[in-house]
Each structure stands twice: as C-alpha cells, then as structure tokens.
Design an enzyme around this catalytic site. Sequence first.
Site, PDB file in Angstrom:
ATOM      1  CB  VAL A 106      -0.359  24.742  39.929  1.00 24.51           C
ATOM      2  CG1 VAL A 106      -0.920  26.150  39.790  1.00 24.51           C
ATOM      3  CG2 VAL A 106       0.811  24.552  38.963  1.00 24.51           C
ATOM      4  CG  ASP A 107       4.317  22.580  43.542  1.00 25.99           C
ATOM      5  OD1 ASP A 107       3.660  22.594  44.605  1.00 25.99           O
ATOM      6  OD2 ASP A 107       5.363  23.244  43.392  1.00 25.99           O
ATOM      7  CG  HIS A 122      -1.681  31.832  40.709  1.00 25.25           C
ATOM      8  ND1 HIS A 122      -0.376  32.295  40.652  1.00 25.25           N
ATOM      9  CD2 HIS A 122      -2.445  32.938  40.880  1.00 25.25           C
ATOM     10  CE1 HIS A 122      -0.366  33.611  40.781  1.00 25.25           C
ATOM     11  NE2 HIS A 122      -1.607  34.027  40.931  1.00 25.25           N
ATOM     12  CB  CYS A 130     -13.134  19.159  28.419  1.00 24.87           C
ATOM     13  SG  CYS A 130     -13.378  19.180  26.630  1.00 24.87           S
ATOM     14  CB  CYS A 159     -15.003  15.033  24.266  1.00 25.01           C
ATOM     15  SG  CYS A 159     -14.543  16.783  24.160  1.00 25.01           S
ATOM     16  CB  THR A 197       6.679  34.659  45.907  1.00 24.43           C
ATOM     17  OG1 THR A 197       5.992  35.465  44.933  1.00 24.43           O
ATOM     18  CG2 THR A 197       6.457  35.263  47.287  1.00 24.43           C
ATOM     19  CG  ASN A 222      12.112  35.578  48.066  1.00 25.35           C
ATOM     20  OD1 ASN A 222      11.780  34.475  47.653  1.00 25.35           O
ATOM     21  ND2 ASN A 222      11.374  36.662  47.900  1.00 25.35           N
TER      22      ASN A 222
HETATM   23  P1  OAD Z   1       9.163  33.792  40.573  1.00 22.87           P
HETATM   24  O1  OAD Z   1       9.963  32.919  39.660  1.00 22.87           O
HETATM   25  O2  OAD Z   1       8.705  35.102  40.046  1.00 22.87           O
HETATM   26  O3  OAD Z   1       9.990  34.084  41.921  1.00 22.87           O
HETATM   27  C1  OAD Z   1      10.640  33.053  42.607  1.00 22.87           C
HETATM   28  C2  OAD Z   1      11.353  33.637  43.820  1.00 22.87           C
HETATM   29  O4  OAD Z   1      11.854  32.545  44.591  1.00 22.87           O
HETATM   30  C3  OAD Z   1      12.547  34.525  43.508  1.00 22.87           C
HETATM   31  O5  OAD Z   1      12.503  35.646  44.387  1.00 22.87           O
HETATM   32  C4  OAD Z   1      13.758  33.652  43.845  1.00 22.87           C
HETATM   33  O6  OAD Z   1      14.844  34.416  44.350  1.00 22.87           O
HETATM   34  C5  OAD Z   1      13.196  32.794  44.941  1.00 22.87           C
HETATM   35  N1  OAD Z   1      13.838  31.474  45.058  1.00 22.87           N
HETATM   36  C6  OAD Z   1      14.194  30.604  44.079  1.00 22.87           C
HETATM   37  N2  OAD Z   1      14.706  29.482  44.600  1.00 22.87           N
HETATM   38  C7  OAD Z   1      14.684  29.631  45.947  1.00 22.87           C
HETATM   39  C8  OAD Z   1      15.074  28.826  47.065  1.00 22.87           C
HETATM   40  N3  OAD Z   1      15.605  27.626  46.887  1.00 22.87           N
HETATM   41  N4  OAD Z   1      14.894  29.309  48.319  1.00 22.87           N
HETATM   42  C9  OAD Z   1      14.361  30.551  48.527  1.00 22.87           C
HETATM   43  N5  OAD Z   1      13.978  31.355  47.508  1.00 22.87           N
HETATM   44  C10 OAD Z   1      14.127  30.913  46.241  1.00 22.87           C
HETATM   45  O7  OAD Z   1       7.930  32.888  41.080  1.00 22.87           O
HETATM   46  P2  OAD Z   1       6.554  33.352  41.745  1.00 22.87           P
HETATM   47  O8  OAD Z   1       6.729  34.580  42.556  1.00 22.87           O
HETATM   48  O9  OAD Z   1       5.953  32.172  42.390  1.00 22.87           O
HETATM   49  O10 OAD Z   1       1.541  32.449  37.911  1.00 22.87           O
HETATM   50  O11 OAD Z   1       5.692  33.686  40.470  1.00 22.87           O
HETATM   51  C11 OAD Z   1       4.368  34.102  40.663  1.00 22.87           C
HETATM   52  C12 OAD Z   1       3.497  33.652  39.530  1.00 22.87           C
HETATM   53  O12 OAD Z   1       4.085  34.003  38.276  1.00 22.87           O
HETATM   54  C13 OAD Z   1       3.316  32.163  39.426  1.00 22.87           C
HETATM   55  O13 OAD Z   1       2.335  31.660  40.296  1.00 22.87           O
HETATM   56  C14 OAD Z   1       2.887  31.986  37.998  1.00 22.87           C
HETATM   57  C15 OAD Z   1       3.868  32.923  37.344  1.00 22.87           C
HETATM   58  O14 OAD Z   1       3.441  33.484  36.165  1.00 22.87           O
HETATM   59  C16 OAD Z   1       0.784  32.184  36.862  1.00 22.87           C
HETATM   60  O15 OAD Z   1       1.174  31.474  35.946  1.00 22.87           O
HETATM   61  C17 OAD Z   1      -0.565  32.839  36.894  1.00 22.87           C
END
Ligand code: OAD
Length: 255
Positions: A106-107, A122, A130, A159, A197, A222
Amino acid sequence: MGGVLEDALKQAAAWMATSGKTIAFTGAGVSTESGIPDFRSADGLWTRYDPAEYATLGAFRADPEKVWRMLAEMEEVFAAEPNAGHLAMAELEAEGGLAGIVTQNVDGLHQAGGSRAVVEFHGSGRSYSCLSCGASFLRAEVRVMEVPPHCPGRAGQTCGAILKPDVVFFDEAIPPQAISQTERLVRGAELVLVVGTSCEVYPASEIPQQVRARGGRVVEINLDPARGLAPHLSLTGRFSEVMPRLLEQWRSMHS
Ligand code: OAD
C-alpha cells in the site's frame, strides 16, 4: 553472487525473453530495503501486533485509536523512496519485458519508481475514508499533523471522526476494480515473477497458481522461500540486488 544464482538468473532471463507476457506479483519484501518492515520476517509488523486485534475493520470500528497505534508505524512508508529493485522493475516494463504488477503493498513505491501498470490488490495508504460521514480524502489533502487523523468533514459539515486509510483489512473484500484488473493481467500470462512475498494471504496467494494452472511459469525472488509456492525456479536473494541483475540478463538475451 554465487554461481548457482548466476545460473538461475540466466535461466529466468531466458524464459522471460521467450515469454509472450510476463507479470509480477509483489509483497512487502520489495520495500524492506526502502526501510519499511515486512509483516512475517523476524522484525515484521505481525511479530509486534496481532493482526486479529489490529488489522480488521471490526477492530477499527471498536477502537480506532488502538488500531492507529499500528497504522502509525505504517505511516513511515510515506518518507520512503523506491530502491534499485523498484527502479529495475519499472525499466523492465518500459522496455517491454513486463506487462504489469499486482502488488499487495500500500506504499505506492512501484509507482514512485516509475512503474505504470500497477494493481493495488490490498488498497492504498495514500487515501483515507471516513466511516462516519463517508467523505474521502487524499492523504496530502488532509495534511494532518496528528495521528490519528480526524475527518475535516465535507460540504461545510464538521465531522471529526477518526479516518481510516483505504487499505484492505483482513475482514474486508478486495476492491472489485483490483480483482478485474488482476484478471486482465493474469489472462495470457506465460510467466509470473513472485517477489518479496510469503504468499500466505488469500486470495492474493492464488495469483501465482492461476498463472501456473494456465501453463505459465512461476519464478520466485525472495530471501526466504514462500511455503507452498513450489516455483519452477527460485532466485534467492535481496530484491535490490537480484532484480537489477535479472534486468541486465534479460537485456542481454532480448532482441
Ligand atoms: P510477508 O512479510 O508475509 O513476506 C515478506 C517476504 O519477503 C518474505 O518471504 C521475506 O523473505 C521476503 N523478503 C523480505 N525482505 C526481502 C528483500 N530485501 N528481498 C527479497 N525478499 C525479501 O509480506 P507479504 O507477503 O507482502 O495484508 O504479506 C502479505 C499481506 O499480509 C500484506 O499485504 C498484508 C499482510 O497482512 C494485509 O494487511 C491485508
């Protein structure tokens, strides 16, 4: 960079060079090197906040000030800059090697890095709604100095309710527009780069599997392999290093 990664980079670039349509599916790991913590790594946000308590609409309605203690940390993202990985991905798109990105982030850093076709699965932290009066504001419009931000009201009405960022909480639906844009991107994709991810959150986690089910390849970038992803190829390393290397390799193979 070891020889194993070098070989994997060459293989991935060769597949990309012959892929009729390549897309990317990204998560918080693409932004950690821009200074934004991810969710599930050792210092991730969910090690400090229980998402059931801090990341649901129900929790927000019950106690928005409490949820804003977690959201205040997410506000740091607005000081962040895209890293070399974001920039390489944008160049890959500009040079015809990437049809678009579906991001769980979301950044806004893909867009800040120059990527154009970006689906925010997301939602976005750059706008607020609001829940009381229904008004919507861009973050820049509200220009709140305070956290949590309060609703300035609309059409001359005051509000004052606490605003919610337009991010998708766990008990909220994915925005319909994001679903349809994702379907368009996935259609005909022959390769998906799954980047930064853990692929733990449904329904986003289905995206790589949809590409695979239609005969496409799954290439993972990853630090830690995503459980259950079973990619055709894994590039283990940091996004800011691996993505520019992959771009370089792709350029050398793509004519
Ligand atoms: P996660 O924190 O679950 O996973 C991050 C992944 O990025 C992990 O596999 C890390 O190994 C990898 N990682 C971290 N730093 C890295 C780097 N410098 N280079 C390569 N890989 C790296 O994050 P998301 O999968 O994005 O949703 O999480 C999914 C959703 O969970 C988010 O969108 C958010 C969260 O709850 C909501 O809030 C609905």
